[in-house]
Every structure is written in structure tokens, then in C-alpha cells.
Write a protein that holds these residues in place. Structure first.
Motif, PDB file in Angstrom:
ATOM      1  N   MET A   1       0.830  -1.195   0.000  1.00 54.52           N
ATOM      2  CA  MET A   1       0.000   0.000   0.000  1.00 54.52           C
ATOM      3  C   MET A   1       0.875   1.260   0.000  1.00 54.52           C
ATOM      4  SD  MET A   1      -3.101   0.294  -0.323  1.00 54.52           S
ATOM      5  CE  MET A   1      -3.126   1.863  -1.133  1.00 54.52           C
ATOM      6  N   THR A   2       1.929   1.205   0.766  1.00 52.10           N
ATOM      7  CA  THR A   2       2.832   2.359   0.824  1.00 52.10           C
ATOM      8  C   THR A   2       3.556   2.556  -0.501  1.00 52.10           C
ATOM      9  OG1 THR A   2       3.144   1.982   3.176  1.00 52.10           O
ATOM     10  CG2 THR A   2       4.756   3.364   2.081  1.00 52.10           C
ATOM     11  N   VAL A   3       3.924   1.457  -1.104  1.00 54.89           N
ATOM     12  CA  VAL A   3       4.573   1.549  -2.414  1.00 54.89           C
ATOM     13  C   VAL A   3       3.617   2.204  -3.400  1.00 54.89           C
ATOM     14  CG1 VAL A   3       5.519   0.257  -4.345  1.00 54.89           C
ATOM     15  CG2 VAL A   3       5.985  -0.488  -2.004  1.00 54.89           C
TER      16      VAL A   3
ATOM     17  N   GLU B   1       0.576   8.815  -5.250  1.00 55.09           N
ATOM     18  CA  GLU B   1       0.154   9.980  -4.481  1.00 55.09           C
ATOM     19  C   GLU B   1       1.304  10.392  -3.559  1.00 55.09           C
ATOM     20  OE1 GLU B   1      -4.341   8.996  -3.400  1.00 55.09           O
ATOM     21  OE2 GLU B   1      -2.972   7.356  -2.923  1.00 55.09           O
ATOM     22  N   PRO B   2       2.381  10.860  -4.154  1.00 56.19           N
ATOM     23  CA  PRO B   2       3.622  11.144  -3.405  1.00 56.19           C
ATOM     24  C   PRO B   2       3.373  12.058  -2.200  1.00 56.19           C
ATOM     25  CG  PRO B   2       3.928  11.480  -5.756  1.00 56.19           C
ATOM     26  CD  PRO B   2       2.465  11.283  -5.539  1.00 56.19           C
ATOM     27  N   GLY B   3       2.346  12.868  -2.294  1.00 53.85           N
ATOM     28  CA  GLY B   3       2.082  13.807  -1.202  1.00 53.85           C
ATOM     29  C   GLY B   3       1.612  13.125   0.071  1.00 53.85           C
ATOM     30  N   LYS B   4       1.087  11.938  -0.078  1.00 55.78           N
ATOM     31  CA  LYS B   4       0.500  11.266   1.072  1.00 55.78           C
ATOM     32  C   LYS B   4       1.488  10.370   1.803  1.00 55.78           C
ATOM     33  CE  LYS B   4      -4.320  11.477   0.182  1.00 55.78           C
ATOM     34  NZ  LYS B   4      -5.603  10.838   0.470  1.00 55.78           N
TER      35      LYS B   4
ATOM     36  N   GLU C   1      11.582   8.170  -0.758  1.00 54.78           N
ATOM     37  CA  GLU C   1      12.916   7.885  -1.285  1.00 54.78           C
ATOM     38  C   GLU C   1      13.269   6.425  -1.171  1.00 54.78           C
ATOM     39  OE1 GLU C   1      16.128  10.297  -0.536  1.00 54.78           O
ATOM     40  OE2 GLU C   1      15.105  12.152  -1.167  1.00 54.78           O
ATOM     41  N   ARG C   2      12.903   5.855  -0.014  1.00 53.32           N
ATOM     42  CA  ARG C   2      13.226   4.443   0.207  1.00 53.32           C
ATOM     43  C   ARG C   2      12.538   3.590  -0.860  1.00 53.32           C
ATOM     44  NH1 ARG C   2      12.230   1.110   5.207  1.00 53.32           N
ATOM     45  NH2 ARG C   2      11.180   2.870   6.177  1.00 53.32           N
ATOM     46  N   VAL C   3      11.285   3.913  -1.099  1.00 49.00           N
ATOM     47  CA  VAL C   3      10.514   3.156  -2.096  1.00 49.00           C
ATOM     48  C   VAL C   3      11.089   3.352  -3.492  1.00 49.00           C
ATOM     49  CG1 VAL C   3       8.281   2.985  -3.267  1.00 49.00           C
ATOM     50  CG2 VAL C   3       8.377   3.162  -0.775  1.00 49.00           C
ATOM     51  N   LEU C   4      11.344   4.595  -3.853  1.00 53.34           N
ATOM     52  CA  LEU C   4      11.848   4.868  -5.198  1.00 53.34           C
ATOM     53  C   LEU C   4      13.191   4.173  -5.450  1.00 53.34           C
ATOM     54  CD1 LEU C   4      10.838   8.598  -5.745  1.00 53.34           C
ATOM     55  CD2 LEU C   4       9.750   6.504  -6.577  1.00 53.34           C
ATOM     56  N   ARG C   5      13.994   4.120  -4.390  1.00 51.28           N
ATOM     57  CA  ARG C   5      15.267   3.425  -4.543  1.00 51.28           C
ATOM     58  C   ARG C   5      15.036   1.944  -4.823  1.00 51.28           C
ATOM     59  NH1 ARG C   5      18.296   2.213  -0.260  1.00 51.28           N
ATOM     60  NH2 ARG C   5      17.398   3.930   0.940  1.00 51.28           N
ATOM     61  N   ALA C   6      14.151   1.367  -4.058  1.00 52.26           N
ATOM     62  CA  ALA C   6      13.839  -0.051  -4.247  1.00 52.26           C
ATOM     63  C   ALA C   6      13.299  -0.293  -5.659  1.00 52.26           C
ATOM     64  CB  ALA C   6      12.817  -0.503  -3.208  1.00 52.26           C
ATOM     65  N   VAL C   7      12.469   0.626  -6.113  1.00 53.18           N
ATOM     66  CA  VAL C   7      11.912   0.508  -7.463  1.00 53.18           C
ATOM     67  C   VAL C   7      13.043   0.478  -8.482  1.00 53.18           C
ATOM     68  CG1 VAL C   7      10.680   1.795  -9.263  1.00 53.18           C
ATOM     69  CG2 VAL C   7       9.670   1.555  -6.983  1.00 53.18           C
ATOM     70  N   ARG C   8      13.974   1.395  -8.309  1.00 57.19           N
ATOM     71  CA  ARG C   8      15.093   1.479  -9.244  1.00 57.19           C
ATOM     72  C   ARG C   8      15.957   0.225  -9.194  1.00 57.19           C
ATOM     73  NH1 ARG C   8      17.718   5.568  -7.050  1.00 57.19           N
ATOM     74  NH2 ARG C   8      15.860   6.789  -6.523  1.00 57.19           N
TER      75      ARG C   8
END
Lengths: 329, 329
Positions: free
Chosen positions: A13-15, A21-24, A31-38
Motif C-alpha cells: 500500500m505504501t509503495v 500519491e507522493p504527497g501522502k 525515497e526508500r521506495v523509489l530506490r527499491a523501485v530502481r
DNA sequence: CTGGATTTTGGTATCGGTAACAATACTATT
DNA sequence: AATAGTATTGTTACCGATACCAAAATCCAG
């Protein structure tokens, strides 16, 4: 997505929120999520997203025939606006056949497009019913129909044809021939014919069925029409080609036969293709807002879809046209 | 679908089978289900189906620019074959920009297209990597690249350009000018230029940078090129326009200036648009298999997707071209 | 320092189908 | 008539995300 969640040590859900909805979500989480995505090289699955949220980002477009230069400008306008909002375009061709169109509408609805753009303004009752039932916004843009399905962004073929015929009449031409594309299942063609007749009437000129012709598209057809009209009714003094590149073909035929334009016969066209300005004599024509139609269609559709602008339902936008007087008349 | 199942008194699985694998269900069941479908007016949800089965029926197509007549024939070929197999086409334009293309590829992969068609043959490393990782079949069809991504259905721009230049040389022209579209990020253009140079070399003619020009598309650009070349290098005796409608613009310029074609200067074009046959003098050109490319691309892609024809991976189909000698040379 | 309001995060059901396997009905064989 | 084999139908889990609501963390006023 599960992998990303695990890697980032958070819930799916957080991902999902971090991405949509980056604002939420807190700065750190994001950042942690985006890194994992990358790191994982994760690519969201739009199908799953659409299914789950019951929203899609695709728009269906049905044109009679893709290989017709007059549509491509409209498609470009559509495409550019939609792309900037992350929407995708599904395109199909109906071949001027309402049944085929109905079939395609069904397929698009199955794909859960969130909006529909139809060039044709003639539809089967079943098609109309399916669209109504689906509740999605629709824009028609080949003509301004008497009974729109929903929204319309177009110009009036009747008005345009009327305007050009009046223009020819005012220039003093008395025997104005008219060539258009076949009008079966093509109300654009029918409206053009009616506009022509209305103008003749207004000008006090008698209609003459011998100089009103329907033909197919293309240069060859235009040439043939010109030859036929001049030879069968020599007193003709103008030809209005209300379809595609007919006028260019007609002009070439004149050059070949040595008929001067506009001396022997005047010539007017319907669509402002680049060519008409460059041939000699340059050809009088109607500039139609093809690109604008696409752009405006996309905007109005997006308003309905994203902002739920219900007040736009059923709105009709007439983008008008411009008459361009050149050397051929 | 649940509603249909209830109405027909069967399980959803049976409904699914009755619709998608009619052979696996008894005659009676099938009719019962189809009746329920009709009564309810049920429309299958393709998104759900694709998600669940991990198969989709959409193909992504990326062209540099939609409003270019040379692509429309290819799109038509694609569209017709795909439609007959129930596949849908998603179209987007990259604007000749590889980064934009990469972005679009990402979006299409997100939409889980089951195949990709790219007109361009220049891609970013990331784009290449994403495609490879996705494992879906791809067809490039703007040119025959040295290192194909996967499959190719096209003709050789190099060969075509070489053939036309040789043709001009054999007809006795010694000072052959060359006009093409800008070649940045456009290997089609680059290959045409190389083909031209290779032919000059073969003919024993010296290259002359003053008569090799790059320009934008359109009639006006063609006219401008013709004027510039003739005036700056009067001894030029032929102009090969290797792009779009340049030749038509060039021809009009000659007519305007009173330069006879091919007397004063010969003229050759690259793509067999209808117009070139109808102007006077008619223009020598290359007939390229635009429609066939689309058709063949669709077929080869469908084989890979539906029949898992892995032996087709990496196959290169050269559809050749035809040189059409007309009055202008 | 505490209680309540607010923000941030998580758990679980669900979107509407299909895959995989299980169960049942029907056919044919000996 | 029994059994194996085939054709038909059903059960359950899951595809990969988001909605909805609950729980935890943070903040702020009194």
C-alpha cells in the motif's frame, strides 16, 4: 510490486502511494521506495491498476480509414494532448461501415477505455445503446450532427459547403458543378451536398443534376470528374470539389487539356492541404481546423474523465472554418 | 460475469469457457450461457482477462510522427491484419527523439502490450534493455539496422538510394545533387546518404559537398533546395530528393522558373506517393512496400505471440523496392 | 504530561477474470 | 456389469494493483 515492498521494508500500500500519491507519504518513505523501485527495475502493471481502481488511461479512436491525410492532423492533436496527461490512444478503422464501427466500439468498451472519439456521426442503434449504457464520455468530430451522442467538436460541413458555393456565386459564376465523395453512410458528404443546394437556391441558380457528381477519393477521380463535367455540360464555369484531393486531380486535368483556370473554369476545394497553395494556379479552398479538433477533443474528454466536468456533457463545439481565396477562382 | 453465471445456473468458469473455448463446453451449456449473456447485456472485461491470463491483445506502435503520409499505409497494413485476429493497436509518436521513444516504450510495457512495433531503429541503451528484459517480440520497420533488436520487416534505405543514384548515373547524369531530411537521430537518412556516396564512387564521380543538402520536410523545403542547388552550382544536371514530398516541391519550383525537367535538370524522388505519377512531367521514383511492411509485421508478430514461433526470433525480412522510371529522368 | 486531532502506515477484501486441479457425468470396451 | 477413459463442470487460488478502514506514530494545545 510485492518485491519492491519487501525490499523497502514497507507494505504494498505504501509503495502504491509513494508512486501515485507522493504527497501522502513521508519524504523518507518515498525515497526508500523509489530506490527499491530502481534497484529492482520494477514496472507497474497498468492492467492491474486499472482493474482495481476501475479507472483506465486509454482512449479509443475510430476513424473511417487511417490512410487519409485529413485525419492524421486530428490524430496528432489528440495524441499530443493525451500524451501530456499520460493517456494512451487505441486506434481502429471502421471502413465507413457502421456495423464495423459497432463491433469496434464493443471491443473498446471491453478494454474499458475511459473515453471514445468517433469520426463518423452515423451509428447503429445498438452502438448508441452500448455507449449510453457504458456511461463513458464520447466526442464525435467529423461533423455537427442533429442528434449528438454526447459531445461534439467539429465544424459544420453544411456551413462550409454553403459558404464556398455562395463565394463562387458572388464572384459571378453561374453554372457551378459539385463533386463530392460517395454519400452512403457518410453524412459529411450529404451535408456538403445540402449546403451546396441551399446556396444555389439563395443565389437564385437552378440546380442541374448533370453537374452534381459523386466519386471516390484520389487524384485520378478528380481528373475524371473534371473531364466529364466540362465535356458533358460545356457551359459550366466553376467546379467545387468537396472532397479530399479531388481538386488537385481536376487541376492537373485542366493543365493537361489546356483549359485555363479560372479562365475556362474556376476551381474550388474543400480541405486546405499543403499542395493547394503550391500548385499553379493556387487553389481556393476551405481551411478546416483539423489539428484543433483533435486538441480540443482531447481537452474536453480529459475534463470529463479527470475532473468529472459533468456540465460539459452534451456540449457542442463548432470550431468554424476559413475560406481562402486564391488564384483558381 | 458472476451475474451471467447465476442467471445461467452455472459456474463462472463455465461462462468463461463458453465464451473463449466454445469447443470445451456442451452445446446446451453454450446456448444457455450465450442467452444469459444476451439478456444481461454482459460485456467481458478485457483488463481482468489479460491480468489473469497474463496475455494481452494489444500491440504498441511508435512512429516518429503520425502526420506523415508514408506511415499511414504501414499503419493500415498493421491494423487490418491485427483486427482480424482481435488485436488492438496502441499508437504513439516519439517526435524523432530516442528519449521520448524510451518513455513511450516504458508506458507500453506497463500496459503489458504483447508486442511492439518501432519505426525508428535508433534506441537508447535503457530502451533496449527494458525490451530485452520484458521478453516481448519486437519488430523494427523503418530500416534494416546492423544490429536489430529482434525482428525486422523493412527495405534497405542504403540499397534503395544506391540503386537510384546508379540509375541516374547510367542515364548519363554526371553532376547529381542529393537532398535528404535531417540525419540526426535518423539512420534512414544517414543510410540514404551513404548509398548515394557509394554509388557516386562506383560511377567514378567525385562527391561535391555543395550539392548535398539536408532540409526539413515539405513542399516549400523541396522548392528551396531546387533553387539553391541550381543557382549555386549551375553545372548540376540531376537532383535526387531522398525524402518525402521534396521532389514535388522541387518540380513546382522548376515550373515556376521555367527550368525544363529533365532537360535543364533531371529529378528523382524516394517514395511513390500518388502525386508523382500525376504531375507533369511524371517523376521517377522508388516504390517502397509501405503497406506490405505493415501487413508482414503484423503477421510475424502474431506468429510469435499466438503460436510461440520462437524460430522467428531475430528474423530479418527485406521486402525490397522497385525503381520506377518516368518522364523526369 | 496527557488527550485528542492529524498524519502516516498497514491489513484485508476486492476488482473480474483464468489456471490448475478436482469432481462428476458420460462412453466405450471387454 | 464393471472399469477405464474421456468429456464436461466445478472449486479454489491467484493475477497485481487499489479502496476502505483500522492501527500506529506524530503533533499540538492546555
Amino acid at each position: 510490486m510485492r518485491d519492491v515492498a519487501v525490499r523497502a521494508g514497507v507494505s504494498t500500500m505504501t509503495v502504491s502511494r509513494a508512486l501515485n500519491e507522493p504527497g501522502k507519504v513521508s519524504e523518507e518513505m518515498r525515497e526508500r521506495v523509489l530506490r527499491a523501485v530502481r534497484e529492482i527495475g520494477y514496472l507497474p502493471n497498468h492492467l492491474a491498476g486499472s482493474l482495481s481502481s476501475n479507472r483506465s488511461t486509454t482512449i479509443g479512436l475510430i476513424v473511417p480509414s487511417i490512410d487519409n491525410s485529413i485525419y492524421t492532423q486530428t490524430v496528432k492533436g489528440l495524441s499530443e494532448v493525451l500524451k501530456s496527461s499520460g493517456f494512451q490512444l487505441m486506434i481502429a478503422e471502421s471502413g465507413y461501415d457502421p456495423n464495423e464501427e459497432e463491433e469496434l466500439i464493443t471491443v473498446f468498451l471491453s478494454h474499458r477505455v475511459s473515453g471514445l472519439v468517433l469520426h463518423s456521426t452515423e451509428h447503429t442503434p445498438q452502438a448508441t445503446e452500448k455507449i449510453r449504457k457504458s456511461g463513458i464520455p464520447v466526442v464525435e468530430n467529423g461533423n455537427i450532427p442533429k442528434e449528438p451522442l454526447d459531445m461534439v467538436v467539429s465544424f459544420s460541413n453544411y456551413d462550409a459547403s454553403y459558404a464556398m458555393t455562395m463565394h463562387l456565386g458572388r464572384l459571378g459564376y453561374r453554372k457551378i458543378a459539385f463533386a463530392s465523395l460517395y454519400s452512403v453512410h457518410n453524412d459529411r458528404s450529404q451535408d456538403r451536398l445540402q449546403g451546396y443546394h441551399a446556396a444555389l437556391n439563395q443565389l437564385g441558380l437552378d440546380p442541374d443534376p448533370r453537374i452534381v457528381l459523386e466519386t471516390e477519393r484520389g487524384l485520378a477521380a478528380g481528373a475524371e470528374v473534371m473531364a466529364r463535367v466540362v465535356q458533358s455540360v460545356p457551359e459550366v464555369d466553376a467546379l467545387f470539389c468537396a472532397g479530399d484531393v479531388l481538386a488537385v486531380g481536376a487541376l492537373f486535368e485542366c493543365q493537361k487539356r489546356g483549359w485555363t483556370v479560372p479562365g475556362r473554369i474556376a476551381l474550388a476545394s474543400f480541405d486546405d492541404v499543403d499542395l493547394l497553395r503550391h500548385v499553379s494556379p493556387s487553389v481556393t479552398t476551405l481551411r478546416l481546423p483539423r489539428y484543433d479538433i483533435g486538441e480540443r477533443t482531447a481537452r474536453i474528454l480529459l475534463s470529463r474523465i479527470m475532473d468529472g466536468a459533468e456540465h460539459l456533457r452534451g456540449s457542442v463545439v463548432d470550431l468554424k472554418f476559413e475560406l481562402i481565396q486564391r488564384e483558381s477562382t
